[in-house]
Design a protein around this motif. Structure first.
Motif, short mmCIF file in Angstrom:
data_model
loop_
_atom_site.label_atom_id
_atom_site.label_comp_id
_atom_site.label_asym_id
_atom_site.label_seq_id
_atom_site.Cartn_x
_atom_site.Cartn_y
_atom_site.Cartn_z
N THR A 1 7.63 9.41 -4.82
CA THR A 1 6.16 8.68 -4.97
C THR A 1 6.14 6.97 -5.20
O THR A 1 5.75 6.32 -4.55
CB THR A 1 4.94 9.34 -6.00
N ALA A 2 6.97 6.90 -6.29
CA ALA A 2 7.22 5.53 -6.65
C ALA A 2 8.08 4.75 -5.47
O ALA A 2 7.57 3.77 -5.20
CB ALA A 2 7.96 5.39 -7.84
N ALA A 3 8.86 5.61 -4.96
CA ALA A 3 9.39 4.82 -3.98
C ALA A 3 8.68 4.66 -2.86
O ALA A 3 9.00 3.38 -1.96
CB ALA A 3 10.85 5.76 -3.60
N ALA A 4 8.00 5.39 -2.29
CA ALA A 4 7.07 5.25 -1.25
C ALA A 4 6.10 4.22 -1.63
O ALA A 4 6.01 3.49 -0.53
CB ALA A 4 6.37 6.45 -1.03
N PHE A 5 5.53 4.13 -2.68
CA PHE A 5 4.49 3.19 -3.06
C PHE A 5 5.23 1.67 -2.87
O PHE A 5 4.57 0.72 -2.72
CB PHE A 5 3.68 3.47 -4.19
N THR A 6 6.51 1.78 -3.49
CA THR A 6 7.02 0.46 -3.50
C THR A 6 7.26 0.04 -1.86
O THR A 6 7.08 -1.18 -1.71
CB THR A 6 8.41 0.68 -4.06
N LEU A 7 8.13 0.67 -1.28
CA LEU A 7 8.44 0.22 0.20
C LEU A 7 7.13 0.05 0.96
O LEU A 7 7.10 -0.87 1.62
CB LEU A 7 9.18 1.68 0.79
N TYR A 8 6.15 1.03 1.20
CA TYR A 8 5.15 0.75 2.01
C TYR A 8 4.08 -0.26 1.33
O TYR A 8 3.26 -0.94 2.11
CB TYR A 8 4.14 2.21 2.19
N CYS A 9 4.04 -0.76 0.12
CA CYS A 9 3.26 -1.69 -0.32
C CYS A 9 4.00 -3.04 0.15
O CYS A 9 3.42 -3.93 0.55
CB CYS A 9 3.25 -1.57 -1.92
N LEU A 10 5.39 -3.29 0.05
CA LEU A 10 6.15 -4.30 0.46
C LEU A 10 5.97 -4.30 1.95
O LEU A 10 5.57 -5.62 2.56
CB LEU A 10 7.54 -4.03 0.45
N PHE A 11 5.63 -3.41 2.78
CA PHE A 11 5.43 -3.42 4.13
C PHE A 11 4.22 -3.94 4.53
O PHE A 11 3.69 -4.83 5.51
CB PHE A 11 5.47 -1.91 5.11
N ALA A 12 3.22 -3.64 3.66
CA ALA A 12 1.81 -4.28 3.63
C ALA A 12 1.71 -5.71 3.40
O ALA A 12 0.99 -6.52 4.23
CB ALA A 12 0.92 -3.60 2.76
N ILE A 13 2.76 -6.20 2.58
CA ILE A 13 2.71 -7.66 2.34
C ILE A 13 3.29 -8.29 3.40
O ILE A 13 3.07 -9.72 3.75
CB ILE A 13 3.62 -7.69 0.97
N PHE A 14 4.57 -7.71 3.87
CA PHE A 14 5.12 -8.21 5.17
C PHE A 14 4.37 -8.59 6.41
O PHE A 14 4.45 -9.37 7.19
CB PHE A 14 6.41 -7.62 5.33
#
Length: 204
Positions: free
Chosen positions: A115-128
Motif C-alpha cells: 500500500t505504501a509503495a502504491a501510494f508513493t508511486l501513484y502520488c508521484l504519477f499525479a504530480i508528474f
C-alpha cells in the motif's frame, strides 16, 4: 476523503471484525481480480514503472526511483520494529477463506508495504501528470491496492491505512526535499530521456 472514511472505520471497527466481514463477502471472481490487483503495489511493478519513466523523462525516473527506494526503506524499518502478526497468523485455525495457491506471510504486518509503495508511486504519477484529472485514476489504483491487501488477508485495515498515510507523507516530504537539490534545480539534462535529448540540440 480516504483518510476520513478510513479513520472512522478504524475507530468503530475492530481490525479482526473488519477483516472477517470482508472475508465473508468473497467470490471466485473477486479472488481472481484482487489476486492480480495487488500487483499494482508490488516491488516488480515499481521497478518496471521506474524503468519506463527513463523513456519519458530523466527527472521523473530519478525522482520516482529515489523516492520509492527511500520510502520502501523507511517502511521496512517500521515493519521490522513492530513485527505485528498478519491475518494468516492471527486467524490461524479459524474458519476463514484463504485463497488457494496464494502465498501468505505471517509477520511484519504493520504497515502495509504494498500500500505504501502504491501510494508513493501513484502520488508521484499525479504530480508528474500535466492534466491533474489523471490524479483520480492514480488515486483509484492506490486505493485498489490497499483493498486487495485486506481482501487477500495479507493485511488488516490499520496496516493499509497507515501504509497509505506513511507512503503519502514520505513521498511529499522527500519530493520537496529532492526538488531543492542542485541536480533538480538544473533545468537542462533532467528534462531529456533515453529517446529524447534536448540538451544535445541546445535547448536550455
Amino acid at each position: 476523503l480516504w483518510f476520513i472514511v478510513g479513520g472512522i472505520a478504524l475507530c468503530i471497527c475492530d481490525k479482526a471484525a473488519f477483516s472477517l466481514w470482508v472475508n465473508k463477502n468473497t467470490s471466485p471472481t473477486k479472488d481472481i481480480f484482487f489476486r492480480y490487483a495487488t500487483w499494482l503495489g508490488d516491488g516488480f511493478t515499481i521497478i518496471f514503472a521506474c524503468i519506463i519513466l527513463f523513456f519519458v523523462k530523466y527527472r521523473f525516473a530519478i525522482t520516482a526511483t529515489l523516492i520509492s527506494f527511500l520510502s520502501g526503506f523507511f517502511i521496512s524499518l517500521l515493519k521490522n520494529y513492530y513485527n505485528e502478526p498478519r491475518p494468516s497468523m492471527y486467524f490461524k485455525g479459524g474458519e476463514v477463506h484463504f485463497m488457494e495457491g496464494l502465498k501468505l506471510y505471517q509477520w511484519h504486518s504493520f504497515p502495509s508495504g504494498h500500500t505504501a509503495a502504491a501510494f508513493t508511486l501513484y502520488c508521484l504519477f499525479a504530480i508528474f501528470a500535466k492534466n491533474k484529472n489523471w490524479g483520480y485514476l492514480f488515486f483509484a489504483l492506490a486505493i485498489l491496492t490497499a483493498i486487495s491487501r485486506v481482501y487477500l488477508l495479507q493485511h488488516f485495515l490499520i496496516d493499509v491505512y497507515f501504509g497509505s498515510l506513511f507512503g503519502l507523507a514520505f513521498t511529499l516530504i522527500l519530493y520537496q526535499g529532492l526538488m531543492m537539490t542542485p541536480l533538480f534545480k538544473n533545468k537542462n539534462w533532467p528534462e531529456g530521456s533515453l529517446i529524447r535529448r534536448p540538451y544535445l540540440s541546445g535547448v536550455k
